[in-house]
Design a protein around this motif. Structure first.
Motif: not given
Length: 119
Positions: A26-31, A59-61, A68-73, A104-106
């Protein structure tokens, strides 16, 4: 922070959906700006994914704060090491610093999905 255009937001949603289909995660992004500390905020966003959180990548930007933060379960982490996430984040940051937020996000979404698929 500048807002995404409708076309850019559609591109991000399309990339997230493709990443999910390809990797099974599952992927999510928040800007946007964090509420409180950025890492803690990103972890709270990830946890808000509920039952999907163990299989999720967030992916939080914060472009204005240059963060920038990348959080994985837990399950996603088995397929995406901290090193992989760090390298992806560095490439994303390079694009961001050149003014290419969406590119960059893509790149980050596609790169993480591909790495998760290879494992």
């Amino acid at each position: 922070m500048r807002r995404l255009t409708a076309a850019q937001a559609d591109d991000v949603r399309t990339a997230l959906a493709a990443a999910e289909r390809r990797s099974g995660l599952r992927f999510g992004a928040f800007l946007g700006a964090p509420v409180g500390g950025r890492r803690h905020f990103a972890e709270r966003l990830h946890a808000a994914m509920g039952e999907e959180a163990p299989d999720a990548v967030l992916i939080y930007v914060d472009a204005a704060g240059r963060a920038l933060e990348i959080v994985t379960g837990e399950t996603a982490r088995l397929r995406l090491s901290d090193g992989m996430c760090r390298l992806t984040a560095m490439s994303m940051a390079t694009a961001f610093s050149a003014g290419d937020l969406v590119g960059g996000l893509l790149y980050g979404i596609n790169s993480l999905a591909e790495q998760a698929t290879r494992r």
